[in-house]
Write a protein that holds these residues in place. Structure first.
Motif, PDB file in Angstrom:
ATOM      1  N   VAL A 120      65.982  26.039  18.433  1.00 57.54           N
ATOM      2  CA  VAL A 120      66.705  25.220  17.463  1.00 57.54           C
ATOM      3  C   VAL A 120      65.698  24.555  16.540  1.00 57.54           C
ATOM      4  CG1 VAL A 120      68.299  23.282  17.136  1.00 57.54           C
ATOM      5  CG2 VAL A 120      68.575  24.811  19.106  1.00 57.54           C
TER       6      VAL A 120
ATOM      7  N   THR B 131      68.680  20.894   4.284  1.00 57.69           N
ATOM      8  CA  THR B 131      69.167  22.273   4.347  1.00 57.69           C
ATOM      9  C   THR B 131      70.139  22.472   5.499  1.00 57.69           C
ATOM     10  OG1 THR B 131      67.100  23.076   3.375  1.00 57.69           O
ATOM     11  CG2 THR B 131      68.486  24.698   4.485  1.00 57.69           C
ATOM     12  N   GLY B 132      69.722  22.177   6.726  1.00 58.16           N
ATOM     13  CA  GLY B 132      70.638  22.347   7.832  1.00 58.16           C
ATOM     14  C   GLY B 132      69.961  22.426   9.183  1.00 58.16           C
ATOM     15  N   VAL B 133      70.772  22.722  10.208  1.00 55.67           N
ATOM     16  CA  VAL B 133      70.326  22.901  11.580  1.00 55.67           C
ATOM     17  C   VAL B 133      70.626  24.340  11.972  1.00 55.67           C
ATOM     18  CG1 VAL B 133      70.476  22.038  13.945  1.00 55.67           C
ATOM     19  CG2 VAL B 133      70.982  20.503  12.028  1.00 55.67           C
ATOM     20  N   TYR B 134      69.671  24.996  12.639  1.00 55.63           N
ATOM     21  CA  TYR B 134      69.790  26.427  12.925  1.00 55.63           C
ATOM     22  C   TYR B 134      69.536  26.699  14.400  1.00 55.63           C
ATOM     23  CZ  TYR B 134      69.280  26.731   7.861  1.00 55.63           C
ATOM     24  OH  TYR B 134      69.449  26.561   6.505  1.00 55.63           O
TER      25      TYR B 134
ATOM     26  N   LEU C  71      68.618  29.965  16.937  1.00 52.80           N
ATOM     27  CA  LEU C  71      68.148  31.350  17.011  1.00 52.80           C
ATOM     28  C   LEU C  71      67.933  31.744  18.460  1.00 52.80           C
ATOM     29  CD1 LEU C  71      65.274  31.337  14.316  1.00 52.80           C
ATOM     30  CD2 LEU C  71      67.705  31.759  13.925  1.00 52.80           C
TER      31      LEU C  71
ATOM     32  N   GLU D 288      69.708  35.130  14.515  1.00 50.07           N
ATOM     33  CA  GLU D 288      70.469  33.910  14.270  1.00 50.07           C
ATOM     34  C   GLU D 288      71.732  33.861  15.125  1.00 50.07           C
ATOM     35  OE1 GLU D 288      72.946  32.032  10.599  1.00 50.07           O
ATOM     36  OE2 GLU D 288      70.810  32.426  10.199  1.00 50.07           O
TER      37      GLU D 288
ATOM     38  N   TRP E 237      73.687  30.677  15.085  1.00 48.02           N
ATOM     39  CA  TRP E 237      74.565  29.829  14.285  1.00 48.02           C
ATOM     40  C   TRP E 237      73.731  29.024  13.294  1.00 48.02           C
ATOM     41  CZ3 TRP E 237      72.781  24.984  15.009  1.00 48.02           C
ATOM     42  CH2 TRP E 237      72.210  24.655  16.242  1.00 48.02           C
ATOM     43  N   ARG E 238      74.394  28.478  12.315  1.00 46.58           N
ATOM     44  CA  ARG E 238      73.782  27.528  11.388  1.00 46.58           C
ATOM     45  C   ARG E 238      74.814  26.475  11.021  1.00 46.58           C
ATOM     46  NH1 ARG E 238      71.995  30.354   5.960  1.00 46.58           N
ATOM     47  NH2 ARG E 238      71.089  31.884   7.430  1.00 46.58           N
TER      48      ARG E 238
ATOM     49  N   GLU F 114      73.421  20.202   6.980  1.00 53.99           N
ATOM     50  CA  GLU F 114      72.572  19.051   7.255  1.00 53.99           C
ATOM     51  C   GLU F 114      73.380  17.953   7.941  1.00 53.99           C
ATOM     52  OE1 GLU F 114      69.790  15.932   4.689  1.00 53.99           O
ATOM     53  OE2 GLU F 114      71.410  17.043   3.734  1.00 53.99           O
TER      54      GLU F 114
ATOM     55  N   GLY G  80      76.255  24.573  17.732  1.00 53.36           N
ATOM     56  CA  GLY G  80      75.706  23.573  16.831  1.00 53.36           C
ATOM     57  C   GLY G  80      76.690  22.486  16.439  1.00 53.36           C
TER      58      GLY G  80
END
Length: 320
Positions: free
Chosen positions: A131, A137-140, A142, A148, A150-151, A154, A196
């Motif tokens: 993570v 931008t956001g939280v990802y 993997l 990937e 999920w995404r 922010e 997420g």
């Protein structure tokens, strides 16, 4: 004078991780050094990428890291194996001539690497999840092989009024099926590791914001403010508050002593239920490694010394 200590680190260290083979020491300019038995180098150190490693974590003999350079306005995230010698990558001058993603240089010897389009704020790995958080931008999420999962957008925080940098993530901790994000403004969000999605948000126990660090190991936590106030929290309850001389460099729970070993600004601390000890140093400690019932302190000039807070006799690697 300490004798029988590990060899000095041949560069300015910034961070240390444990891995199955020993320790991995990261340098201020992107150096990587693997230490094995008696904390001696397993291979010569190398610089896979000519940028400082801003965030890093170790999982299954792999180093996951982000590299960032404010001058060049560049950032990378990648994975490097720890079961072989690190390799030196391109010189810094080469980065200035590669202006497209297709021609971008990447850390040498990487298992995978990606160009980032925003500043990385946090990175953590656990089991089958990696993570990370990118500013604005956001939280990802993997897999360890960079697929990937999920995404999410922010994080937004429930503040009564906005303050500068309140929403910046300063810490990320992964649990079995969830993870937590800590904001500089003093809030914590718990989110699903599978998706997420936000599960809950609450106020961090401890000093008033703005916060600088949030260390967590098991049920024990150390939360630090930018003004040097430190709080020890256990299972959500505040156990101790201490005012430090300056910023914290490192904090780790020592299960043998059942307390926190803390590297501060030219000082070292040991905090347990019965002890609250401080020791002044001439140099800045960046890491404290429990070993043989005691501990070794690594300083920002690359030298090692015995911690004064020992459970047994001082460490001496020359003893048979």
């Amino acid at each position: 004078m300490d004798e029988g200590l590990p060899p000095a680190i041949p560069f300015l260290p910034s961070r240390v991780h444990q891995y199955d083979g020993g320790l991995i020491v990261l340098g201020m300019d992107g150096e990587v050094l693997l230490l094995g038995e008696e904390l001696k180098p397993r291979h010569p150190h190398a610089k896979p990428f000519p940028m400082k490693i801003s965030h890093s974590t170790v999982l299954n003999d792999r180093l996951y890291a982000t590299w960032i350079d404010g001058e060049l306005m560049m950032a990378r995230m990648g994975c490097i194996p720890l079961d072989s010698a690190p390799k030196s990558g391109p010189p810094r001058a080469d980065l200035r001539t590669k202006s497209t993603i297709e021609k971008a240089k990447h850390p040498e010897g990487n298992i995978w690497s990606h160009v980032l389009n925003s500043e990385p704020l946090a990175l953590a790995a656990n089991g089958e999840h990696l993570v990370f958080v990118l500013w604005r931008t956001g939280v990802y999420g993997l897999t360890p092989d960079a697929d990937e999962l999920w995404r999410m957008a922010e994080p937004t925080w429930n503040y009564p009024k906005k303050r500068p940098r309140n929403a910046e993530t300063i810490a990320l901790h992964l649990n079995e099926d969830s993870f937590t994000l800590t904001s500089r403004g003093g809030r914590i969000q718990r989110r699903s590791l599978a998706t997420g999605a936000l599960l809950e948000e609450f106020i961090a126990v401890g000093p008033e914001a703005p916060l600088e660090h949030h260390f967590k190991q098991g049920t024990h936590e150390i939360i630090c403010s930018t003004t040097g106030e430190l709080t020890w929290v256990h299972e959500g309850e505040l156990l101790r508050t201490i005012k430090l001389n300056g910023p914290i460099q490192f904090a780790s729970w020592d299960p043998t002593l059942e307390g926190w070993r803390i590297a501060g600004w030219r000082e070292e601390l040991l905090i347990t239920s019965t002890r609250n000890e401080r020791h002044q140093w001439d140099e800045i400690p960046v890491h404290i490694e429990p070993v043989k019932g005691g501990a070794l302190v690594l300083f920002n000039n690359g030298t090692w010394k015995n911690s004064p807070f020992e459970g047994t006799a001082p460490v001496n690697y020359e003893e048979e």
